[in-house]
Design a protein around this motif. Structure first.
Motif, PDB file in Angstrom:
ATOM      1  N   ASN A 115      27.167  45.439   0.960  1.00 41.60           N
ATOM      2  CA  ASN A 115      27.291  45.724  -0.471  1.00 41.60           C
ATOM      3  C   ASN A 115      26.814  47.111  -0.884  1.00 41.60           C
ATOM      4  OD1 ASN A 115      28.452  43.313  -1.430  1.00 41.60           O
ATOM      5  ND2 ASN A 115      26.464  42.268  -1.386  1.00 41.60           N
ATOM      6  N   TYR A 116      25.909  47.729  -0.112  1.00 45.14           N
ATOM      7  CA  TYR A 116      25.302  48.985  -0.540  1.00 45.14           C
ATOM      8  C   TYR A 116      25.320  50.009   0.586  1.00 45.14           C
ATOM      9  CZ  TYR A 116      23.433  45.504  -3.729  1.00 45.14           C
ATOM     10  OH  TYR A 116      23.313  44.471  -4.604  1.00 45.14           O
ATOM     11  N   ASN A 246      29.856  37.741  -3.867  1.00 45.65           N
ATOM     12  CA  ASN A 246      29.461  38.584  -2.735  1.00 45.65           C
ATOM     13  C   ASN A 246      27.949  38.723  -2.582  1.00 45.65           C
ATOM     14  OD1 ASN A 246      28.855  40.224  -4.902  1.00 45.65           O
ATOM     15  ND2 ASN A 246      30.497  41.706  -4.509  1.00 45.65           N
ATOM     16  N   ASN A 247      27.177  38.004  -3.424  1.00 46.04           N
ATOM     17  CA  ASN A 247      25.712  38.012  -3.374  1.00 46.04           C
ATOM     18  C   ASN A 247      25.127  39.412  -3.596  1.00 46.04           C
ATOM     19  OD1 ASN A 247      25.472  35.163  -2.655  1.00 46.04           O
ATOM     20  ND2 ASN A 247      26.277  35.785  -0.662  1.00 46.04           N
ATOM     21  N   SER A 286      35.640  51.735  -6.129  1.00 43.98           N
ATOM     22  CA  SER A 286      36.954  51.337  -5.620  1.00 43.98           C
ATOM     23  C   SER A 286      37.275  52.033  -4.302  1.00 43.98           C
ATOM     24  CB  SER A 286      38.036  51.687  -6.659  1.00 43.98           C
ATOM     25  OG  SER A 286      38.012  53.073  -6.958  1.00 43.98           O
ATOM     26  N   LYS A 287      36.470  53.051  -3.933  1.00 41.44           N
ATOM     27  CA  LYS A 287      36.712  53.771  -2.689  1.00 41.44           C
ATOM     28  C   LYS A 287      36.420  52.905  -1.476  1.00 41.44           C
ATOM     29  CE  LYS A 287      35.532  58.362  -4.552  1.00 41.44           C
ATOM     30  NZ  LYS A 287      34.582  59.508  -4.426  1.00 41.44           N
ATOM     31  N   ASN A 288      35.268  52.224  -1.502  1.00 41.33           N
ATOM     32  CA  ASN A 288      34.849  51.477  -0.312  1.00 41.33           C
ATOM     33  C   ASN A 288      34.186  50.142  -0.644  1.00 41.33           C
ATOM     34  OD1 ASN A 288      32.442  52.336  -1.399  1.00 41.33           O
ATOM     35  ND2 ASN A 288      31.976  53.797   0.218  1.00 41.33           N
ATOM     36  N   ASN A 289      34.268  49.713  -1.909  1.00 47.18           N
ATOM     37  CA  ASN A 289      33.680  48.445  -2.348  1.00 47.18           C
ATOM     38  C   ASN A 289      32.164  48.397  -2.182  1.00 47.18           C
ATOM     39  OD1 ASN A 289      36.076  47.193  -3.223  1.00 47.18           O
ATOM     40  ND2 ASN A 289      36.591  46.605  -1.120  1.00 47.18           N
ATOM     41  N   LYS A 290      31.519  49.553  -2.143  1.00 46.75           N
ATOM     42  CA  LYS A 290      30.063  49.615  -2.100  1.00 46.75           C
ATOM     43  C   LYS A 290      29.518  49.788  -3.520  1.00 46.75           C
ATOM     44  CE  LYS A 290      29.486  49.827   2.483  1.00 46.75           C
ATOM     45  NZ  LYS A 290      28.688  48.878   3.279  1.00 46.75           N
ATOM     46  N   SER A 324      27.943  59.767 -11.139  1.00 47.72           N
ATOM     47  CA  SER A 324      29.406  59.779 -11.039  1.00 47.72           C
ATOM     48  C   SER A 324      29.789  60.344  -9.681  1.00 47.72           C
ATOM     49  CB  SER A 324      30.020  60.616 -12.167  1.00 47.72           C
ATOM     50  OG  SER A 324      29.585  61.962 -12.076  1.00 47.72           O
ATOM     51  N   ASP A 325      31.077  60.227  -9.340  1.00 48.60           N
ATOM     52  CA  ASP A 325      31.606  60.763  -8.079  1.00 48.60           C
ATOM     53  C   ASP A 325      30.760  60.299  -6.897  1.00 48.60           C
ATOM     54  OD1 ASP A 325      33.333  62.085  -6.463  1.00 48.60           O
ATOM     55  OD2 ASP A 325      32.876  64.096  -7.162  1.00 48.60           O
ATOM     56  N   ASN A 326      30.392  59.022  -6.898  1.00 57.13           N
ATOM     57  CA  ASN A 326      29.577  58.466  -5.813  1.00 57.13           C
ATOM     58  C   ASN A 326      30.314  58.558  -4.482  1.00 57.13           C
ATOM     59  OD1 ASN A 326      29.335  56.381  -8.381  1.00 57.13           O
ATOM     60  ND2 ASN A 326      27.380  57.174  -7.664  1.00 57.13           N
ATOM     61  N   GLU A 327      29.596  58.997  -3.466  1.00 57.55           N
ATOM     62  CA  GLU A 327      30.158  59.241  -2.133  1.00 57.55           C
ATOM     63  C   GLU A 327      31.284  60.265  -2.193  1.00 57.55           C
ATOM     64  OE1 GLU A 327      30.203  56.291   0.848  1.00 57.55           O
ATOM     65  OE2 GLU A 327      29.349  54.751  -0.429  1.00 57.55           O
ATOM     66  N   GLY A 328      31.086  61.254  -3.071  1.00 58.88           N
ATOM     67  CA  GLY A 328      32.071  62.313  -3.225  1.00 58.88           C
ATOM     68  C   GLY A 328      32.052  63.279  -2.054  1.00 58.88           C
ATOM     69  N   ASP A 329      33.142  64.011  -1.899  1.00 51.32           N
ATOM     70  CA  ASP A 329      33.292  64.981  -0.821  1.00 51.32           C
ATOM     71  C   ASP A 329      33.013  66.378  -1.370  1.00 51.32           C
ATOM     72  OD1 ASP A 329      33.875  66.300   1.497  1.00 51.32           O
ATOM     73  OD2 ASP A 329      36.059  66.122   1.306  1.00 51.32           O
ATOM     74  N   PHE A 330      31.750  66.748  -1.424  1.00 50.43           N
ATOM     75  CA  PHE A 330      31.358  68.073  -1.900  1.00 50.43           C
ATOM     76  C   PHE A 330      30.044  68.459  -1.230  1.00 50.43           C
ATOM     77  CE2 PHE A 330      30.192  64.803  -5.012  1.00 50.43           C
ATOM     78  CZ  PHE A 330      28.811  64.913  -5.008  1.00 50.43           C
ATOM     79  N   GLU A 331      29.748  69.741  -1.268  1.00 50.87           N
ATOM     80  CA  GLU A 331      28.544  70.248  -0.632  1.00 50.87           C
ATOM     81  C   GLU A 331      27.382  70.245  -1.619  1.00 50.87           C
ATOM     82  OE1 GLU A 331      27.065  74.145   2.002  1.00 50.87           O
ATOM     83  OE2 GLU A 331      29.024  74.141   0.979  1.00 50.87           O
TER      84      GLU A 331
END
Length: 388
Positions: A115-116, A246-247, A286-290, A324-331
């Motif tokens: 979940n995380y 999903n607990n 919605s990217k990875n259900n985390k 915002s932009d969690n697990e985003g692709d940036f430096e």
């Protein structure tokens, strides 16, 4: 070629069109403003301020308005009026029983990794700090930037470390009094301390009485906790909202009240923490259900006096985090210490950014305070990066 260019031009317009919505959210029963209400869709997220106001911009027209204990409103930007009324949930919490917390909490624990994110990831954040002295605002600070985390949750295999957070500060505004009437400087928390304070805690041990109840047609469980009566010097209470499918922990509320806590000394000043409150709301990407922290609030009340206890004053400090932009692709290029008093951090003010910022609006009270202390005839000694 002209037709192709025209089609590309139209595509560009529709791809980047922004829907902007401004409104106030009120309780339908008493018309009181609702703070910390989530306004979001699959792309963007914001929240209401203490006045219940928000401004939401997104390339998607859909809007969800939700706060725990109220019916979820699913609508579109075109249908939203100036005022939104939320109804308290018709489905009352029911079948309150003493929970078998080992079974329920074990399910939550077993689902942590699915979940995380328990791995390094990046996100963007807005952090607001507001300080009050005896009920009056004396400091406001907003910090916006990029954050790289080592993990969202700490497990038995992951111990906290001072290097767990890397911050690139990209925007800041601050204004506030340097010291109070007693010449006391209130030390703000550090990035590290705050991000750790926003980490979910386990309050299901032997020190707590636990009850569980279901709502939303059994899709959610409210796990309430309260310290047992024998712990009379420290009262901790609150609840977890757990998704039964999903607990996953979706919401956490904790309230600490300290009774007869001894004072700490700082010269002639005596101080002690009276209470701490935390609210953490998590949403699934919605990217990875985390699940990631969508928004969080951390409030602390501190009592001040002197050696003779000739006066009693109170500081109330509140920090609000939205991501915002969690697990985003940036430096993330570290440019600020995560162990420094936030109010002592220096960064230039960008008027154009803050005029356009809508993640968390200033309240009317905050606007009045900024105008008052920025007055060139003001007698207050202030620290600010906002230029008149």
């Amino acid at each position: 070629m002209k037709l192709q260019f025209f089609l590309l031009f139209l595509f560009s317009i529709f791809s980047y069109a922004q829907h902007t919505t401004k409104a106030v959210v009120l309780d339908s029963a008493d018309n009181s403003p609702l703070e910390f209400v989530g306004i979001y869709n699959s792309i963007d997220h914001t929240m209401t301020n203490a006045d219940g106001r928000f401004q939401f911009s997104s390339s998607s027209d859909s809007i969800i308005v939700y706060s725990v204990g109220y019916d979820k409103l699913i609508t579109t930007s075109q249908k939203v009026k100036d005022t939104i009324y939320l109804n308290k949930s018709v489905l009352e919490l029911n079948e309150v029983t003493v929970t078998n917390e080992k079974t329920l909490w074990q399910k939550v624990g077993d689902s942590v990794r699915s979940n995380y994110p328990t791995y390094p990831y990046k996100e963007k954040f807005l952090l607001r700090g507001v300080l009050r002295y005896n009920g009056e605002i004396t400091r406001i600070q907003d910090l916006q930037g990029k954050l790289e985390r080592r993990t969202l949750l700490y497990t038995k295999e992951i111990d906290p470390d001072k290097k767990d957070f890397k911050v690139e500060l990209t925007n800041m505004r601050k204004v506030g009094l340097v010291k109070d009437e007693k010449q006391v400087y209130f030390i703000f928390e550090t990035f590290y301390q705050l991000f750790m304070n926003f980490t979910p805690l386990n309050a299901t041990g032997d020190a707590f009485d636990l009850t569980e109840s279901t709502f939303e047609n059994g899709n959610k469980i409210n796990l309430s906790f309260h310290t047992k009566p024998e712990f009379d010097n420290e009262e901790v209470k609150g609840h977890y909202i757990i998704n039964t499918k999903n607990n996953a922990l979706e919401s956490i509320s904790m309230n600490f009240n300290f009774k007869n806590k001894p004072y700490k000394k700082d010269g002639e000043t005596r101080f002690r923490t009276v209470s701490v409150e935390k609210e953490i709301y998590l949403s699934k990407s919605s990217k990875n259900n985390k699940y990631h922290i969508a928004s969080a609030k951390y409030d602390v009340k501190v009592e001040l006096t002197d050696e003779q206890q000739s006066y009693t004053s109170y500081y109330d400090v509140s920090f609000i985090l939205t991501t915002s932009d969690n697990e985003g692709d940036f430096e993330v290029k570290k440019n600020v210490s995560t162990s420094k008093d936030l109010f002592k951090i220096n960064y230039p003010y960008d008027e154009s950014y803050w005029n356009a910022q809508n993640q968390l609006l200033l309240t009317d009270e905050m606007v009045d305070f900024i105008e008052k202390v920025q007055d060139p005839n003001s007698e207050f000694k202030i620290r600010s990066n906002i230029k008149n």
